[in-house]
Scaffold this motif. Structure first.
Motif, mmCIF file in Angstrom:
data_model
loop_
_atom_site.group_PDB
_atom_site.id
_atom_site.type_symbol
_atom_site.label_atom_id
_atom_site.label_comp_id
_atom_site.label_asym_id
_atom_site.label_seq_id
_atom_site.Cartn_x
_atom_site.Cartn_y
_atom_site.Cartn_z
ATOM 1 N N TRP A 9 -2.208 10.674 -3.620
ATOM 2 C CA TRP A 9 -2.440 9.574 -2.756
ATOM 3 C C TRP A 9 -3.115 10.428 -1.244
ATOM 4 O O TRP A 9 -2.289 11.512 -1.121
ATOM 5 C CB TRP A 9 -0.925 9.192 -2.177
ATOM 6 C CG TRP A 9 -0.428 8.076 -3.143
ATOM 7 C CD1 TRP A 9 -0.769 6.821 -3.023
ATOM 8 C CD2 TRP A 9 0.444 8.137 -4.325
ATOM 9 N NE1 TRP A 9 -0.150 5.949 -4.009
ATOM 10 C CE2 TRP A 9 0.556 6.868 -4.734
ATOM 11 C CE3 TRP A 9 1.154 9.415 -4.836
ATOM 12 C CZ2 TRP A 9 1.507 6.588 -5.946
ATOM 13 C CZ3 TRP A 9 1.904 8.980 -5.761
ATOM 14 C CH2 TRP A 9 2.124 8.009 -6.463
ATOM 15 N N GLU A 20 -4.189 4.008 -4.022
ATOM 16 C CA GLU A 20 -4.196 5.213 -4.078
ATOM 17 C C GLU A 20 -4.120 6.208 -2.751
ATOM 18 O O GLU A 20 -4.309 7.272 -2.788
ATOM 19 C CB GLU A 20 -5.304 5.955 -4.940
ATOM 20 C CG GLU A 20 -6.452 5.826 -4.255
ATOM 21 C CD GLU A 20 -6.997 4.546 -4.404
ATOM 22 O OE1 GLU A 20 -8.392 4.465 -3.954
ATOM 23 O OE2 GLU A 20 -6.581 3.311 -5.021
ATOM 24 N N ARG A 22 -2.334 6.474 1.444
ATOM 25 C CA ARG A 22 -0.979 6.468 2.063
ATOM 26 C C ARG A 22 -1.180 6.284 3.681
ATOM 27 O O ARG A 22 -2.317 7.055 3.967
ATOM 28 C CB ARG A 22 -0.118 7.188 1.602
ATOM 29 C CG ARG A 22 -0.280 8.802 1.993
ATOM 30 C CD ARG A 22 0.647 9.629 1.526
ATOM 31 N NE ARG A 22 0.442 11.070 1.747
ATOM 32 C CZ ARG A 22 0.396 11.760 2.958
ATOM 33 N NH1 ARG A 22 0.969 11.122 3.871
ATOM 34 N NH2 ARG A 22 0.285 13.025 3.124
ATOM 35 N N SER A 326 -1.031 0.358 -0.246
ATOM 36 C CA SER A 326 -0.588 1.333 -0.715
ATOM 37 C C SER A 326 0.744 1.350 -1.322
ATOM 38 O O SER A 326 1.635 0.479 -1.040
ATOM 39 C CB SER A 326 -0.206 2.346 0.447
ATOM 40 O OG SER A 326 0.583 3.638 0.192
#
Length: 436
Positions: A9, A20, A22, A326
């Motif tokens: 991430w 993928e 954050r 996310s």
């Protein structure tokens, strides 16, 4: 996709946040909390209707979401909550084995829920082994879109009923509830469009808070509605175990409940297609793992007194508004749900949210679910000049919106079920004619 099982991430603070990617930690926690708010009403309502312990359902919704996260490699943003598809069969199974005046035999229903989860898991393994092409052939985009739309529409009466409120039986009380619901709806919209920065990503949470505060001022402060009762918060312990129940396997209950797995397959596939449309990603390789994750989670939930679970359209609606996909925020949401499951006091606090406020949120979220179908059809260029596509969707929408129920050999399908099977069967009955 990355070669590693889980994504690596990368942090991103603005724009569309993909699975993928954050958010910064603080924003991730708040986004996770928003998803807890979105799932809470339905996750609690389903077990109450079936006679299950809501705290057990909340706890296992969190556990189920973590299981799903691990099995899908953290690549499919979803929250798993109590499935409404189980309500009819579970009530039928409990009623068949309960004597008048006795407590419902939850244990028998749990055995059926585990059987449904096992069948669902086997379907998932079959998809992983043989590929997802056959699932796509059975349920192409026109069908999955129709199912997604039907899910949103069949939930619409629930949203309107909640928005009308239960604070009073006279017209004045009902009007108060509706105004609170509308204030909540407008608040969500204004925050989604006009709020600055981070706040624009939290319209459901902020809309809920606005509706709650308005209700608190008008009802508790001015006496215009039933006041919010905070006494249960003070009386509830901070930490406590929910009421776990062991399953009992009964052939009749299994026959009634296990077929729900087919509905869950259609629901999950529709959700995956909806998320794929929103993210612009091809998530088809994850279909088999998603089925297995949902099936294993359902079996584990049923083994201790929880409801069957499904990927939640409510949370898909939140993602449609916030454009945050996310997967890590669902880990946060799951951990919060587990804490709530072990804390009667926190559960009591959430349960003080007035029903009209939840109704306002439901109007927005359930509407977004139905609207996602349009995106599926547009992204997949579904041709509605083709009568086969047009009639399939038309029938599914009415079956869902009208909550058309059908009983076959003691097994009752509600609107989601009849719309699901109706769309699949009708689509394949109406084969495209050969050109003249």
């Amino acid at each position: 996709m990355s070669d590693s099982y889980f994504p690596r991430w990368t942090e991103k603070a603005s724009g569309v946040i993909m699975p993928e990617e954050r958010l910064p930690m603080g924003q991730t926690i708040v986004a996770g909390l928003q998803h807890v708010v979105a799932m809470f009403g339905a996750t609690v309502l389903a077990p109450i209707l079936m006679g299950f312990d809501p705290n057990v359902a909340i706890l296992f919704s969190g556990v189920a979401t973590l299981i799903f996260f691990v099995i899908t490699g953290g690549r499919l943003p979803s929250y798993l909550g109590s499935s409404f598809a189980f309500i009819g069969p579970v009530l039928a199974a409990i009623g068949a084995g309960a004597a008048a005046g006795t407590a419902p035999n939850i244990a028998v229903a749990l055995g059926g829920i585990i059987a449904a989860g096992a069948l669902y898991t086997l379907i998932g393994f079959a998809v992983m082994a043989a590929g997802h092409a056959w699932v796509e052939k059975v349920m192409p985009p026109v069908v999955t879109g129709a199912i997604v739309a039907a899910i949103g529409l069949v939930l619409a009466p629930i949203a309107i009923s909640m928005a009308s409120g239960t604070s009073g039986t006279n017209a004045e009380g009902s009007a108060f509830s509706r105004w609170i619901a509308l204030i909540t709806v407008v608040s969500v919209g204004l925050f989604a469009v006009y709020a600055p920065g981070l706040w624009r990503r939290l319209p459901i949470l902020l809309g809920a808070l606005t509706g709650y505060l308005v209700y608190l001022v008008l009802a508790n402060g001015m006496g215009l509605g039933t006041p919010i009762d905070f006494s249960k918060i003070a009386a509830a312990p901070l930490i406590g175990l929910p009421n776990f129940t062991a399953p009992v396997f009964d052939a009749k209950a299994i026959v009634l409940i296990a077929p729900v797995a087919i509905i869950l397959v259609a629901e999950n596939l529709g959700h995956i297609k909806g998320i794929a449309a929103m993210t612009g990603r091809n998530l088809d390789p994850l279909i088999g793992r998603a089925f297995v994750g949902d099936g294993v989670a359902t079996m584990l939930s049923g083994s201790a007194g929880g409801t069957g679970v499904t990927t939640y359209a409510e949370n898909m609606g939140v993602m449609a508004v916030t454009r945050i996909f996310s997967t890590l925020m669902f880990v946060v949401a799951a951990l919060i749900a587990i804490l709530l499951g072990f804390s009667p006091k926190f559960g009591a606090l959430i349960l003080t949210i007035p029903v009209p406020v939840l109704g306002g949120l439901a109007i927005v979220v359930f509407g977004l679910i139905a609207a996602t179908a349009g995106r599926i059809w547009v992204e997949n260029k579904v041709d509605f000049s083709n009568p086969r596509n047009l009639i399939t969707v038309a029938v599914a929408l009415v079956l869902g919106a009208g909550n058309f129920k059908l009983t076959l050999a003691g097994f009752t399908l509600d609107g989601i079920g009849t719309a699901t099977f109706g769309a699949i069967i009708l689509y394949h009955l109406m084969r495209d004619p050969k050109p003249e």
